[in-house]
Design a protein around this motif. Structure first.
Motif, mmCIF file in Angstrom:
data_model
loop_
_atom_site.group_PDB
_atom_site.id
_atom_site.type_symbol
_atom_site.label_atom_id
_atom_site.label_comp_id
_atom_site.label_asym_id
_atom_site.label_seq_id
_atom_site.Cartn_x
_atom_site.Cartn_y
_atom_site.Cartn_z
ATOM 1 N N TRP A 204 19.451 20.696 28.450
ATOM 2 C CA TRP A 204 19.252 22.114 28.732
ATOM 3 C C TRP A 204 17.757 22.406 28.692
ATOM 4 N N MET A 205 17.255 23.040 29.756
ATOM 5 C CA MET A 205 15.833 23.354 29.835
ATOM 6 C C MET A 205 15.618 24.838 30.123
ATOM 7 N N GLU A 206 14.493 25.343 29.676
ATOM 8 C CA GLU A 206 14.112 26.727 29.901
ATOM 9 C C GLU A 206 12.865 26.764 30.776
ATOM 10 N N GLY A 207 12.839 27.701 31.726
ATOM 11 C CA GLY A 207 11.687 27.821 32.601
ATOM 12 C C GLY A 207 12.088 28.313 33.979
ATOM 13 N N ASP A 208 11.151 28.300 34.906
ATOM 14 C CA ASP A 208 11.410 28.769 36.256
ATOM 15 C C ASP A 208 12.373 27.815 36.963
ATOM 16 N N ALA A 209 13.530 28.321 37.360
ATOM 17 C CA ALA A 209 14.572 27.464 37.917
ATOM 18 C C ALA A 209 14.115 26.774 39.193
ATOM 19 N N ASP A 210 13.470 27.497 40.087
ATOM 20 C CA ASP A 210 13.055 26.893 41.360
ATOM 21 C C ASP A 210 12.027 25.792 41.145
ATOM 22 N N ALA A 211 11.093 26.008 40.212
ATOM 23 C CA ALA A 211 10.088 24.979 39.922
ATOM 24 C C ALA A 211 10.738 23.740 39.322
ATOM 25 N N MET A 212 11.686 23.943 38.418
ATOM 26 C CA MET A 212 12.379 22.799 37.816
ATOM 27 C C MET A 212 13.188 22.029 38.848
ATOM 28 N N LEU A 213 13.847 22.755 39.744
ATOM 29 C CA LEU A 213 14.637 22.084 40.780
ATOM 30 C C LEU A 213 13.762 21.265 41.710
ATOM 31 N N GLU A 214 12.625 21.794 42.080
ATOM 32 C CA GLU A 214 11.716 21.051 42.957
ATOM 33 C C GLU A 214 11.252 19.765 42.292
ATOM 34 N N MET A 215 10.877 19.859 41.012
ATOM 35 C CA MET A 215 10.457 18.667 40.281
ATOM 36 C C MET A 215 11.601 17.665 40.159
ATOM 37 N N PHE A 216 12.800 18.182 39.960
ATOM 38 C CA PHE A 216 13.953 17.299 39.826
ATOM 39 C C PHE A 216 14.189 16.519 41.110
ATOM 40 N N ARG A 217 14.176 17.213 42.238
ATOM 41 C CA ARG A 217 14.454 16.553 43.511
ATOM 42 C C ARG A 217 13.366 15.545 43.880
ATOM 43 N N VAL A 218 12.105 15.888 43.572
ATOM 44 C CA VAL A 218 10.988 15.039 43.985
ATOM 45 C C VAL A 218 10.763 13.877 43.024
ATOM 46 N N VAL B 242 12.609 13.312 39.609
ATOM 47 C CA VAL B 242 13.650 12.812 38.705
ATOM 48 C C VAL B 242 14.743 12.057 39.454
ATOM 49 N N LEU B 243 15.263 12.645 40.525
ATOM 50 C CA LEU B 243 16.387 12.030 41.230
ATOM 51 C C LEU B 243 16.065 10.631 41.745
ATOM 52 N N PRO B 244 14.899 10.392 42.374
ATOM 53 C CA PRO B 244 14.602 9.025 42.823
ATOM 54 C C PRO B 244 14.577 8.022 41.669
ATOM 55 N N ALA B 245 14.065 8.435 40.506
ATOM 56 C CA ALA B 245 14.025 7.527 39.352
ATOM 57 C C ALA B 245 15.436 7.231 38.848
ATOM 58 N N LEU B 246 16.286 8.234 38.834
ATOM 59 C CA LEU B 246 17.663 8.022 38.393
ATOM 60 C C LEU B 246 18.390 7.043 39.305
ATOM 61 N N GLU B 247 18.198 7.195 40.616
ATOM 62 C CA GLU B 247 18.910 6.345 41.571
ATOM 63 C C GLU B 247 18.548 4.870 41.434
ATOM 64 N N GLU B 248 17.389 4.585 40.862
ATOM 65 C CA GLU B 248 16.961 3.200 40.672
ATOM 66 C C GLU B 248 17.350 2.651 39.304
ATOM 67 N N SER B 249 18.015 3.466 38.481
ATOM 68 C CA SER B 249 18.340 3.061 37.116
ATOM 69 C C SER B 249 19.670 2.313 37.064
ATOM 70 N N ASP B 250 19.702 1.215 36.334
ATOM 71 C CA ASP B 250 20.933 0.440 36.174
ATOM 72 C C ASP B 250 21.991 1.285 35.465
ATOM 73 N N GLY B 251 23.195 1.293 36.028
ATOM 74 C CA GLY B 251 24.292 1.999 35.384
ATOM 75 C C GLY B 251 24.386 3.475 35.682
ATOM 76 N N PHE B 252 23.468 4.007 36.513
ATOM 77 C CA PHE B 252 23.521 5.428 36.864
ATOM 78 C C PHE B 252 24.680 5.679 37.827
ATOM 79 N N ARG C 148 11.868 14.137 31.277
ATOM 80 C CA ARG C 148 11.946 15.506 30.749
ATOM 81 C C ARG C 148 10.564 16.042 30.418
ATOM 82 N N ALA C 149 9.758 15.206 29.778
ATOM 83 C CA ALA C 149 8.407 15.635 29.413
ATOM 84 C C ALA C 149 7.588 15.960 30.657
ATOM 85 N N GLY C 150 7.775 15.166 31.711
ATOM 86 C CA GLY C 150 7.048 15.418 32.953
ATOM 87 C C GLY C 150 7.447 16.723 33.602
ATOM 88 N N VAL C 151 8.747 17.005 33.649
ATOM 89 C CA VAL C 151 9.217 18.266 34.234
ATOM 90 C C VAL C 151 8.691 19.445 33.430
#
Length: 200
Positions: free
Chosen positions: A107-121, A123-133, A170-173
């Motif tokens: 759970w995170m607090e902050g501007d939703a649109d900014a967090m979503l942009e960071m997530f798509r750019v 976080v998501l690519p890093a997750l897709e490369e993770s074993d077991g994701f 998380r720290a980066g976002v």
């Protein structure tokens, strides 16, 4: 797409009874309500905390179904021996490759649109490369400036191995968006019956 999550703070010994209730009573009742697109249940067997989340094709259908769901929630609370609280969300991201066994919720607090942009750019690519994701969903409440990201993993071993990466992401976002991490919790994925389309 929208979602309503109900967090139950229950007794650890009642978890299995709660899971059976969701599978055999709650989902069959929800499935008959127009606009419902699925139900999931996360459980922490040590603390007794459970999160049941229903998904809906619109905010209107979610609110229209509330009267029918109230006695179901109350019965779930009684079975789990729990107190409960509810939250409503917009489903902003839904991306999955296959089913998993456990998940990490942030759970995170902050501007939703900014967090979503960071997530798509970032976080998501890093997750897709993770074993077991297996999958990820992101829910946001723009009015309250909060977001909830759930990553699903094929095993506890894979989820544990991803902790250091997750801390870094998380720290980066938080740093890039000026937001903050409110809570992180890991659960077993006890039930998932979802018909939410891919939204990345």
């Amino acid at each position: 797409m929208f979602a309503r999550s109900t967090t139950f703070h229950g007794r650890p010994g009642n978890i299995d009874a709660g899971i059976n209730f969701v599978k055999n009573e709650a989902w069959p009742a929800l499935e008959r309500i127009e606009g419902c697109r699925g139900l999931s249940m996360l459980v922490d067997r040590q603390s007794g905390q459970c999160i049941a989340t229903s998904s809906w094709d619109s905010e209107e259908s979610m609110h229209a179904g509330d009267a029918a769901l109230r006695p179901i929630r109350d019965r779930g609370r009684d079975i789990l021996g729990a107190t409960m609280e509810m939250d409503e969300w917009e489903i902003a991201v839904m991306h999955r490759s296959h089913h998993g066994a456990c998940c990490r919720v942030t759970w995170m607090e902050g501007d939703a649109d900014a967090m979503l942009e960071m997530f798509r750019v970032g976080v998501l690519p890093a997750l897709e490369e993770s074993d077991g994701f297996c999958s990820v969903s992101v829910l946001v409440n723009r009015a309250d400036s909060v977001g909830c990201a759930t990553t699903v993993w094929e095993s506890h071993t894979a989820m544990e191995a991803s902790r250091a990466m997750a801390d870094q992401l998380r720290a980066g976002v938080a740093a890039e968006t000026g937001g903050g991490v409110a809570e992180v919790h890991e659960y077993d994925l006890a039930y998932a019956h979802l018909h939410v389309p891919e939204m990345a």
